[in-house]
Design an enzyme around this catalytic site. Structure first.
Site: not given
Lengths: 482, 139
Positions: A204, A206, A386, A405
């Protein structure tokens, strides 16, 4: 709400209590909406919150964040604070990817300016920022260099010209965790770390180019240097093989410690040692060293990204304005002072898939942000959103200064792969307005947006619960995946 | 090349594997091969070099955990991929012999990073076919 034979008590629209039972020393507390709790009780995460509550020296409650999901030992999205004198430290309470975290770089450009050349820019980032299994960083470390990285963290990067003073100031703990001891890190761990500094990794992890899509808190956004339409870069990575090996090594050490000291816990992966024991102490020294490696790793990744932007756009640093907003870890155990039963106490806060979020006024926050609170970076599912949050006082009262998180997985990797069989994820993402460059199509299939909870719902819970407040929403426009 | 008998079970974040064997050594070698199959297509790996590892454990779970840690280290620390595996057990001592070769990015597609083998929910038990094991790897 029930989890098997356990009745979970609703405290408010965002808080749920798991009452003490059996060997639990404290109750469990989960932050979630009613709809999210319906999902959470379906896997083993609630059981894991209860198991963590068995650990010696745990204070107040074993906490689960709204992005909680089934981990090993501790749930991912778990927080547990231990008394610094009587309590234990557990490598499983931090996780394998020690000080895995996120950093956000802002720029003076808008995404509209980048859009015509975005495809080539993503290609350049994919070439220049090493990602995927077996990738190596651009820095060749000697054994002596690596020891300096383990002690100095981001400050080592600054000494080599890969970080500015501002980068250091805007990194949690100034990019250098205290009491790191390279001697506490095994030869194998160092071997695994030697060539990996400055690599993204896979899974995960990136690097994404985002557009600031919405601002919720003008004052905090201004303080963080964010404005609508702005181009920003979000990087998610950790301590690579070195951190994994440190965790693995000390899980074995601590399993042996537990046998010798007759500590009985419901899950072997909760292996722990008393903080004041030689084993506990040594792990904490290795943990700090691996944490410093993670800070230096993200610093080098940011340096590579910044350099790529400058070269590709043919701009000078002052025109690009790509400055670090903040770097925060979400897999850690840190000594902090918190109020417990009306008295200030030194505690060791384990955060496994949870972010420190200190409120305005905290001395731990960079001076420029001290009036608004610590920036908290919450990466969401690829292709959706995000978030940038800010720390708030309620977190100090109810969650040991911690918040969520990320989005948190809701679908297994096999389910995710099965659901996309025959489809091109790259094309699907492009239809949603997100360009993707990836090292592994298999990993990409496992990381589809549908495999994750909706990050907006996760963030809404922590905002409503008061354990962080929304500052800005970022929309990804391009992603480099490991 | 022997097909290893394993399957992936549902696990939210990581990979939960279930492997089978007619006896304990056969089960352990299935587990090791399952691990290497997750890393790369074993058909692309030549069995040119032999490596061994030896571990001890008080219980079958402990033996399997230590064995899988050593197997993973062969790749993560020494970039070695296995094509075949053989396990022998004498009391508490377990010996693993694998045949394979060093990772070569021009021939091997390793597209998944396995961070670690965990002891979480590890099970070794008898089954109608012989033995069965379940373990979680962190990815």
């Amino acid at each position: 709400m029930r989890f098997r034979d356990v009745e979970i008590r609703k405290l408010s629209d965002t808080m749920w209590e798991i009452p003490r039972e059996g060997g639990m020393r404290v109750p469990g507390l989960i932050f979630a909406s009613e709809a999210m709790m319906g999902d959470i009780v379906r896997d083993e995460a609630v059981r894991q919150v209860m198991n963590v509550a068995h650990l010696p020296g745990i204070l107040k409650c074993s906490i689960g964040m709204p992005d909680i999901h089934w981990g090993y030992g501790f749930p991912i999205g778990g927080v547990a604070a231990m008394d610094a004198e009587e309590g234990v430290v557990s490598p499983g309470g931090v996780g394998y990817d020690i000080n895995c975290g996120v950093r956000l770089l802002r720029s003076d450009l808008t995404v509209d300016v980048l859009r015509p050349k975005l495809r080539e820019l993503v290609g350049a980032l994919h070439r220049e920022v090493p990602s995927g299994v077996g990738s190596t960083g651009f820095v060749r470390l000697t054994a002596a260099d690596e020891e300096k990285v383990l002690v100095e963290g981001s400050r080592w990067a600054a000494s080599r010209g890969y970080a500015s003073a501002e980068d250091i100031a805007c990194t949690e703990s100034g990019g250098k965790l205290p009491d790191a001891d390279p001697e506490a890190v095994s030869v194998i761990a160092k071997k695994r770390g030697r060539n990996q500094l400055g690599t993204l990794g896979s899974g995960n992890h990136f690097l994404e180019i985002d557009e600031v899509a919405e601002v919720f808190d003008e004052e905090a956004a201004r303080a963080f240097g964010l404005f609508p339409g702005q181009a920003a870069v979000l990087i998610h990575s950790g301590s690579r093989g070195l951190g994994y090996q440190v965790c693995d090594d000390y899980l074995v050490t601590m399993a042996d410690y537990m046998r010798r000291n007759a500590i009985d816990l419901p899950d072997r992966q909760l292996a722990c040692a008393h903080i004041r024991s030689p084993e506990g102490n040594r792990y904490l020294s290795a943990l700090a060293a691996a944490g410093n490696y993670a800070f230096a790793n993200r610093q080098l990744l940011a340096h590579q990204a910044r350099e790529t932007f400058l070269r590709f756009l043919g701009m000078g640093p002052s025109d690009l304005g790509m400055r670090l907003v903040y770097d925060c870890g979400h897999n850690n155990a840190k000594f902090e002072v918190h109020e417990v039963a009306g008295a200030k106490r030194r505690v060791l806060v384990h955060r496994k898939g949870a972010t420190r979020c200190f409120p305005a006024g905290s001395a731990e926050i960079p001076a420029t942000y001290r009036h608004v609170g610590q920036p908290v970076l919450i990466p969401g599912e690829m292709g959706n959103a995000s978030f940038v949050l800010a720390g708030s006082p309620e977190a100090m009262r109810v969650s040991f200064g911690s918040t969520c998180h990320g989005a948190g997985r809701r679908m297994s990797r096999t389910q995710a792969r099965a659901s996309v069989r025959g489809k091109s994820i790259v094309q699907e993402m492009e239809k949603r307005g997100v360009l993707v460059a990836c090292a592994s199509h298999k990993t990409l299939a496992e990381e589809i947006p549908e495999a994750y909870k909706d990050v907006s719902e996760v963030v809404a819970v922590v905002h409503d619960a008061g354990i962080a407040r929304k500052v800005a929403r970022l929309r990804p426009v391009a992603v480099v995946k490991g | 090349m022997r097909r290893c008998r394993y399957r992936l079970l549902a696990h939210t974040a990581d990979l939960l594997l279930e492997a089978r064997g007619t006896d304990l050594p056969g089960l352990f070698s299935s587990c090791v091969l399952a691990l290497f199959s997750l890393l790369a297509d074993r058909r692309t790996v030549r069995g040119a070099k032999v490596r061994t590892a030896e571990v001890t454990g008080d219980t079958a779970e402990e033996q399997l955990f230590f064995l899988l840690r050593e197997a993973l280290l062969m790749f993560s620390a020494h970039k070695f991929l296995a094509r075949t595996a053989r396990v022998t057990i004498k009391g508490k001592r377990v010996t693993l012999t694998v045949a394979g070769e060093n990772y070569d990015s021009s021939r091997h597609l390793v597209d998944r990073e396995i961070k670690a083998v965990t002891a979480h929910a590890m099970v070794v038990e008898r089954s109608p076919w012989g033995y069965l094991a379940r373990f979680v790897v962190d990815v």
